[in-house]
Enzyme design. Structure first.
Site, short mmCIF file in Angstrom:
data_model
loop_
_atom_site.label_atom_id
_atom_site.label_comp_id
_atom_site.label_asym_id
_atom_site.label_seq_id
_atom_site.Cartn_x
_atom_site.Cartn_y
_atom_site.Cartn_z
N HIS A 1 4.98 3.37 20.59
CA HIS A 1 4.56 4.21 19.47
C HIS A 1 3.12 4.68 19.70
O HIS A 1 2.21 4.31 18.98
CB HIS A 1 4.67 3.39 18.18
CG HIS A 1 4.48 4.19 16.92
ND1 HIS A 1 5.04 5.41 16.72
CD2 HIS A 1 3.79 3.91 15.79
CE1 HIS A 1 4.72 5.85 15.52
NE2 HIS A 1 3.95 4.96 14.93
N GLY A 10 0.84 -1.21 0.00
CA GLY A 10 0.00 0.00 0.00
C GLY A 10 0.86 1.25 0.00
O GLY A 10 1.92 1.29 -0.64
N1 APR Z 1 -1.48 -9.82 3.72
C1 APR Z 1 -0.78 -8.95 2.96
N2 APR Z 1 -1.16 -7.68 2.77
C2 APR Z 1 -2.29 -7.26 3.36
C3 APR Z 1 -3.07 -8.12 4.18
C4 APR Z 1 -2.61 -9.45 4.35
N3 APR Z 1 -3.29 -10.34 5.10
N4 APR Z 1 -4.15 -7.42 4.61
C5 APR Z 1 -4.04 -6.18 4.11
N5 APR Z 1 -2.92 -6.08 3.34
C6 APR Z 1 -2.44 -4.95 2.55
C7 APR Z 1 -3.58 -4.13 1.95
O1 APR Z 1 -4.13 -4.79 0.82
C8 APR Z 1 -2.86 -2.82 1.62
O2 APR Z 1 -2.38 -2.79 0.28
O3 APR Z 1 -1.74 -4.00 3.34
C9 APR Z 1 -1.69 -2.78 2.60
C10 APR Z 1 -1.75 -1.62 3.56
O4 APR Z 1 -1.60 -0.46 2.82
P1 APR Z 1 -2.42 0.88 3.12
O5 APR Z 1 -3.85 0.56 3.31
O6 APR Z 1 -2.04 1.88 2.09
O7 APR Z 1 -1.86 1.33 4.57
P2 APR Z 1 -0.48 2.06 4.90
O8 APR Z 1 -0.72 3.53 5.00
O9 APR Z 1 0.59 1.57 4.03
O10 APR Z 1 -0.25 1.56 6.41
C11 APR Z 1 -0.01 0.20 6.68
O11 APR Z 1 1.34 0.60 8.64
O12 APR Z 1 1.88 2.52 9.88
C12 APR Z 1 1.02 1.42 9.74
O13 APR Z 1 -0.99 2.24 10.74
C13 APR Z 1 -0.40 1.82 9.55
O14 APR Z 1 -1.23 -0.35 10.11
C14 APR Z 1 -0.98 0.53 9.03
C15 APR Z 1 0.15 -0.02 8.18
#
Ligand code: APR
Length: 327
Positions: A183, A13
């Site tokens: 954090h 993401g």
């Molecule tokens: N396996 C792999 N990837 C997954 C899974 C899983 N089971 N579930 C969700 N994802 C992926 C989503 O499809 C998405 O592409 O994780 C990605 C997360 O990306 P974003 O929604 O853009 O979130 P982001 O801003 O990158 O933050 C991710 O990091 O800092 C922390 O609080 C934040 O928990 C969050 C994480």
């Protein structure tokens, strides 16, 4: 001939994509971006698309790095470092702790796969609530603690320094500072150990201004969530890549990371005699967390640290309530 490092990023993401881009730009290694298929649009392959887009920056940015996207954990085999950003980010009004119910299940699943497919990797967790998610990763993989760490302090201290530099009107490069603890909004910035090239911050700013920077650093993540409707990704990725670089280049950088502590900073004393993961200064090198630098805090700092540890303890408590097998 030296082999290029293999760095896998789970969750492609906002943070994952930016991590992949920075790894390539700094030529830290080859990148595998892994995500899950979209439920609504199963015909899409987002990680493959993102990897291809990033790979095409190579000729412009002059980097040599293989960037691939996948849904298949088999592709992370042989990873030296795995970055975990899988999970949901915060929405306005949410605290990081509100994410535990959904992200603990996701990180548990990711951890099982890392254990199976990349058993020798050093794992950097970024998913929130961070300190509890690192614990989940460690419990499920069973990896030695020096190979499991969390990214938080690198980001939080960067925010702290940024706000101080804005206040001082000086370069961020000249600010030294340290920030420990979990954090969350009770993280522990340490003004006593903050300076501008060795000049104590207390000699440069009035107490109230320093406190304002401390307070802003604590809720800096929330400030951005309010503005963007989702959580930050540039600085979280920058913090993560600072850690990856220290490991891949064996730099022995001293960076605050969520690392497994027992006697350090009186962790056991605040956690029923048990160890836990919390932000502390770590020497990062090829083996992961090569050393935790323990030093004596003053009474006020230790009091704040104890409160932060106790918050992490509660967070692990709620995680274990959801998944009793993680106790
Ligand atoms: N396996 C792999 N990837 C997954 C899974 C899983 N089971 N579930 C969700 N994802 C992926 C989503 O499809 C998405 O592409 O994780 C990605 C997360 O990306 P974003 O929604 O853009 O979130 P982001 O801003 O990158 O933050 C991710 O990091 O800092 C922390 O609080 C934040 O928990 C969050 C994480």
């Amino acid at each position: 001939m030296m082999r290029r490092a293999k760095i896998s990023v789970i969750g492609a993401g906002n943070i994952g994509g930016e991590c992949a881009r920075s790894i390539a730009m700094k030529e830290l290694g080859d990148v595998v971006l892994l995500d899950i298929p979209s439920k609504d649009k199963p015909e899409l392959h987002m990680p493959k698309g993102k990897a291809l887009d990033l790979a095409c920056c190579g000729p412009v940015e002059n980097f040599d790095a293989r960037i691939t996207g996948t849904f298949d954990y088999k592709d992370i085999e042989g990873s030296d470092v795995v970055i975990v950003t899988a999970g949901v980010p915060r929405k306005p009004g949410q605290s990081r702790d509100d994410l535990v119910a959904i992200n603990a299940g996701i990180v548990k699943n990711v951890a099982q796969n890392i254990k199976q497919y990349a058993p020798n990797a050093i794992v950097i967790v970024v998913s929130n609530p961070l300190d509890a998610m690192v614990y989940v990763m460690w419990k499920v993989t069973g990896f030695p603690a020096h190979r499991v760490l969390g990214q938080a302090g690198a980001l939080d201290v960067a925010r702290y320094k940024t706000f101080l530099a804005m206040e001082l009107g000086c370069s961020v490069e000249d600010i030294q500072g340290l920030l420990l603890g979990g954090h969350g909004d009770d993280m522990v910035p340490l003004p006593r150990l903050t300076s501008v090239n060795g000049i104590p911050i207390q000699d440069l700013l009035p107490e109230a201004k320093i406190q304002a920077c401390v307070d802003r650093a604590k809720v800096g993540g929330g400030e951005i969530v309010k503005l963007m409707g989702t959580s930050a990704w540039y600085a979280p990725s920058a913090g993560t890549i600072e850690m990856v670089e220290a490991i891949v280049r064996d730099k022995k950088r001293v960076i605050p990371c969520a690392a497994y502590c027992e006697d350090e900073f009186a962790v056991k004393a605040s956690n029923d005699g048990k160890g836990l993961f919390v932000g502390v200064p770590c020497v990062l090198g090829a083996k992961g967390v090569e050393k935790i630098i323990n030093f004596k805090m003053n009474d006020t700092e230790q009091k704040f640290m104890n409160e932060s540890i106790s918050h992490v303890k509660d967070l692990i408590g709620s995680t274990v309530k959801l998944f009793p097998e993680l106790a």
